[in-house]
Motif scaffolding. Structure first.
Motif, PDB file in Angstrom:
ATOM      1  N   GLY A  65       0.769  -1.131  -0.255  1.00  0.00           N
ATOM      2  CA  GLY A  65      -0.109  -0.058   0.068  1.00  0.00           C
ATOM      3  C   GLY A  65       0.916   1.372  -0.133  1.00  0.00           C
ATOM      4  O   GLY A  65       0.306   2.334  -0.384  1.00  0.00           O
ATOM      5  N   SER A  66       2.045   1.155   0.219  1.00  0.00           N
ATOM      6  CA  SER A  66       2.977   2.316   0.311  1.00  0.00           C
ATOM      7  C   SER A  66       3.155   2.736  -0.981  1.00  0.00           C
ATOM      8  O   SER A  66       3.351   1.959  -2.061  1.00  0.00           O
ATOM      9  N   CYS A  67       3.651   4.078  -1.248  1.00  0.00           N
ATOM     10  CA  CYS A  67       3.936   4.588  -2.407  1.00  0.00           C
ATOM     11  C   CYS A  67       5.470   5.358  -2.330  1.00  0.00           C
ATOM     12  O   CYS A  67       5.735   6.561  -2.054  1.00  0.00           O
ATOM     13  N   GLY A  68       6.377   4.511  -2.651  1.00  0.00           N
ATOM     14  CA  GLY A  68       7.781   5.224  -2.916  1.00  0.00           C
ATOM     15  C   GLY A  68       8.442   5.166  -1.454  1.00  0.00           C
ATOM     16  O   GLY A  68       9.476   5.780  -1.343  1.00  0.00           O
ATOM     17  N   LYS A  69       7.983   4.245  -0.547  1.00  0.00           N
ATOM     18  CA  LYS A  69       8.691   4.248   0.792  1.00  0.00           C
ATOM     19  C   LYS A  69      10.022   3.039   0.681  1.00  0.00           C
ATOM     20  O   LYS A  69       9.727   2.471  -0.082  1.00  0.00           O
TER      21      LYS A  69
ATOM     22  N   GLU B 226      -1.726  -4.228 -10.598  1.00  0.00           N
ATOM     23  CA  GLU B 226      -2.922  -3.810  -9.623  1.00  0.00           C
ATOM     24  C   GLU B 226      -2.690  -4.235  -8.027  1.00  0.00           C
ATOM     25  O   GLU B 226      -2.997  -3.125  -7.346  1.00  0.00           O
ATOM     26  N   LYS B 227      -2.089  -5.216  -7.763  1.00  0.00           N
ATOM     27  CA  LYS B 227      -1.820  -5.576  -6.394  1.00  0.00           C
ATOM     28  C   LYS B 227      -0.593  -5.205  -5.948  1.00  0.00           C
ATOM     29  O   LYS B 227      -0.682  -4.725  -4.629  1.00  0.00           O
TER      30      LYS B 227
ATOM     31  N   SER C 214       0.226   2.183 -10.697  1.00  0.00           N
ATOM     32  CA  SER C 214      -1.387   2.151 -10.645  1.00  0.00           C
ATOM     33  C   SER C 214      -1.956   3.674 -10.652  1.00  0.00           C
ATOM     34  O   SER C 214      -2.924   3.995 -11.242  1.00  0.00           O
ATOM     35  N   GLN C 215      -1.281   4.236  -9.650  1.00  0.00           N
ATOM     36  CA  GLN C 215      -1.656   5.714  -9.662  1.00  0.00           C
ATOM     37  C   GLN C 215      -1.386   6.643 -10.720  1.00  0.00           C
ATOM     38  O   GLN C 215      -2.141   7.527 -11.030  1.00  0.00           O
TER      39      GLN C 215
ATOM     40  N   MET D 142      10.947   2.114  -8.898  1.00  0.00           N
ATOM     41  CA  MET D 142      11.351   3.092  -9.909  1.00  0.00           C
ATOM     42  C   MET D 142      10.581   4.159 -10.307  1.00  0.00           C
ATOM     43  O   MET D 142      10.900   5.098 -10.745  1.00  0.00           O
ATOM     44  N   TYR D 143       9.215   3.898 -10.191  1.00  0.00           N
ATOM     45  CA  TYR D 143       8.392   4.662 -10.855  1.00  0.00           C
ATOM     46  C   TYR D 143       7.940   5.974  -9.700  1.00  0.00           C
ATOM     47  O   TYR D 143       7.193   6.778  -9.960  1.00  0.00           O
ATOM     48  N   GLY D 144       8.138   5.687  -8.421  1.00  0.00           N
ATOM     49  CA  GLY D 144       7.972   6.515  -7.554  1.00  0.00           C
ATOM     50  C   GLY D 144       8.981   7.864  -7.250  1.00  0.00           C
ATOM     51  O   GLY D 144      10.015   7.819  -7.973  1.00  0.00           O
ATOM     52  N   GLU D 145       8.782   8.722  -6.560  1.00  0.00           N
ATOM     53  CA  GLU D 145       9.579  10.069  -6.377  1.00  0.00           C
ATOM     54  C   GLU D 145      10.992   9.502  -6.079  1.00  0.00           C
ATOM     55  O   GLU D 145      11.988  10.017  -6.483  1.00  0.00           O
TER      56      GLU D 145
END
Length: 521
Positions: free
Chosen positions: A20-24, A125-126, A132-133, A364-367
């Motif tokens: 669920g985290s994004c770029g952590k 998706e998972k 996904s964002q 790699m897609y995160g900030e």
């Protein structure tokens, strides 16, 4: 002491948290024990294998995610070696290659059909919150990436194309003209095809290299295709509104041939404009003989320093795309018509831990991943200034091998699966190079068939079967028409031959897939 059941429950909580985290900075496999070896992922790629495995951005990524990436590259980056690897059945976990050969994107579809690439739709998706964002916020990008039956089978390298810098980074070549020659013949920058004719004629007749000899080559090199968009078509499959056409059989193409034939007969374009030979172009540019050519943004570093030793006032200027009668500046740079770069990344059917592979790629897609891949290590190769990454002086210094130090820490010029960041290297460019790309990026992409449309395998096979012969014949006849070896009165015979070679079947396949693409929700 905690029970195994409690420990297992806690570990499951950590897995859910990481998903669920994004770029952590979460480990890829949170269920591993403290002393257990990290997840190993083999990654097949074109490049310098040893250098990639020692690149600071990947070493840091491995530390952050508790993963071990082993890059594998074929000798001499050989396409044949790559094909042999696929045929062997001994596959790595991840493959990043030029799968999306424009303009039909069929290679990755074949890999999926051959069960080499896996379906990533549910995995993304998972396990890919960052990607996904992006797809949620930019559905037009997801529409490009999806197969026509709405599957996701690869990870794209994405240029958001939202800022001037991002557009600039996609437009690194175009028409280059000797600005000092323009001044010597008292002419302005050419804008239309007629302007170009007049400028090239002046270059031919007014001795701009000031040596008293009629040796000037007004335009040289394989760049005459840059004039074709001004006629409203391209040199292959292209669009007229929502209609797919093969540009080299349209009436506008005959008009282009007539103009190029005139230029050739009057000595305004050189022989390597018909049969491209880089050595001729290089020698003649450096020899102060060429007035204009199609070049990369490195022309200011490749040619100009040596030319200045010969001509102290020599200067280059980027020329805009020639305008048509309606003031449109169409481009034939296919890259400008898509968000997707040509190198695509797949996960293979032999990957034992696809969830881990997806999580690594999604980082790699995160900030954080974007900063790492494109700018390197904070306080070493970049600093955040008001939230914007700025390269340090150290990053822009050259090492003993002549490369920027930045490129030992990051790879902003490589199409890894990521969202933006290609413009990082612009900070190390000369202002003239950036300005050139800015001029070339000012263009209309309406003629470009969306290059990321991945045709079904059967259509790709059909197109491939016909197009190699069709394009070879078209190139042969273009040379003959422009040189005068074949009279343009035979243009209809040429068109009929293209039909016999299957061009209408090819157009129909492209049109069918384009209709699905533009009408998909």
């Amino acid at each position: 002491m905690l029970s195994k059941k409690i420990i297992a429950s806690f570990c499951m909580f950590l897995v859910a948290l990481s998903i669920g985290s994004c770029g952590k900075n979460e480990k890829i496999d949170d269920t591993t024990e403290k002393n257990q070896e990290p997840v190993v992922l083999t990654w097949y790629i074109r490049g310098d294998q040893d250098r990639l495995n020692q690149m600071e951005c990947f070493l840091e990524l491995e530390r952050r995610l508790s993963v071990d990436i082993e890059f594998i590259a074929p000798a001499a980056n050989s396409d044949d070696a790559y094909k042999l690897m696929l045929a062997s059945g001994n596959l790595p976990d991840i493959i990043m290659w030029k799968h999306n050969d424009y303009p039909c994107g069929g290679e990755v579809g074949r890999l999926y059909a051959d069960q080499i690439a896996i379906d990533l739709t549910e995995y993304i998706e998972k396990y890919a919150p960052n990607l996904s964002q992006i797809y949620q916020e930019r559905p037009e990008i997801k529409n490009e990436v999806m197969t026509l039956d709405n599957k996701l089978i690869y990870f794209p390298s994405i240029n958001p194309m939202q800022t001037t810098e991002e557009r600039i980074r996609k437009s690194n070549s175009g028409l280059v003209i000797r600005n000092d020659w323009l001044e010597k013949v008292s002419m302005e920058m050419p804008i239309t095809i007629q302007d170009w004719y007049e400028v090239l004629t002046a270059f031919k007749e007014k001795d701009p290299n000031r040596n008293g000899l009629p040796d000037e080559i007004p335009f040289e090199g394989g760049g005459i295709d840059s004039f074709l968009p001004a006629y409203g078509i391209l040199g292959g499959i292209c669009l007229k509104g929502d209609k797919v056409v093969y540009g080299p059989m349209e009436l506008e193409y005959k008009q282009f041939l007539e103009e190029m034939n005139l230029w050739y007969q009057e000595g305004l374009i050189g022989k390597s404009s018909l049969v491209s030979y880089d050595k001729w172009t290089d020698e003649n540019v450096m020899g102060n003989l060429i007035g204009a050519f199609k070049g990369l943004d490195n022309a200011w570093t490749k040619y100009l320093p040596g030319l200045l030793e010969r001509v102290e006032d020599a200067s280059f200027a980027a020329a805009p795309w020639p305008e048509n009668e309606n003031g449109k500046k169409y481009t034939n740079r296919v890259e400008m018509g898509t968000y997707i770069m040509q190198d695509l990344t797949i996960i293979t059917s032999q990957c034992k831990n696809p969830e881990a592979a997806v999580k690594v790629i999604d980082y790699m897609y995160g900030e954080e991943g974007k900063l790492l891949l494109n700018y390197g290590i904070e306080h070493k190769t970049y600093e955040l200034v008001e939230g914007k990454p700025i390269l340090t002086e150290y990053a822009m210094e050259k090492n003993k091998e002549g490369r920027l130090n930045l490129y030992e820490y990051a790879m902003p010029y490589v199409s890894f699966p990521k969202y933006g960041g290609f413009e990082a290297s612009l900070q190390a460019y000369l202002p003239a190079q950036v300005e050139a790309s800015r001029i070339w990026a000012d263009c209309d992409t309406a003629l470009i068939y969306p290059p990321a449309i991945a045709m079904p395998v059967e259509d790709t096979v059909l197109v491939t079967a016909y197009m190699s012969e069709i394009d070879a014949y078209m190139i042969e006849m273009q040379i003959k028409f422009i040189s005068g070896e074949e009279p343009l009165s035979n243009f209809d015979i040429y068109k009929n031959t293209l039909v016999k070679k299957g061009v209408e079947e090819v157009i129909a396949a492209y049109q069918k897939n384009y209709n699905i693409y533009i009408n998909r929700d």
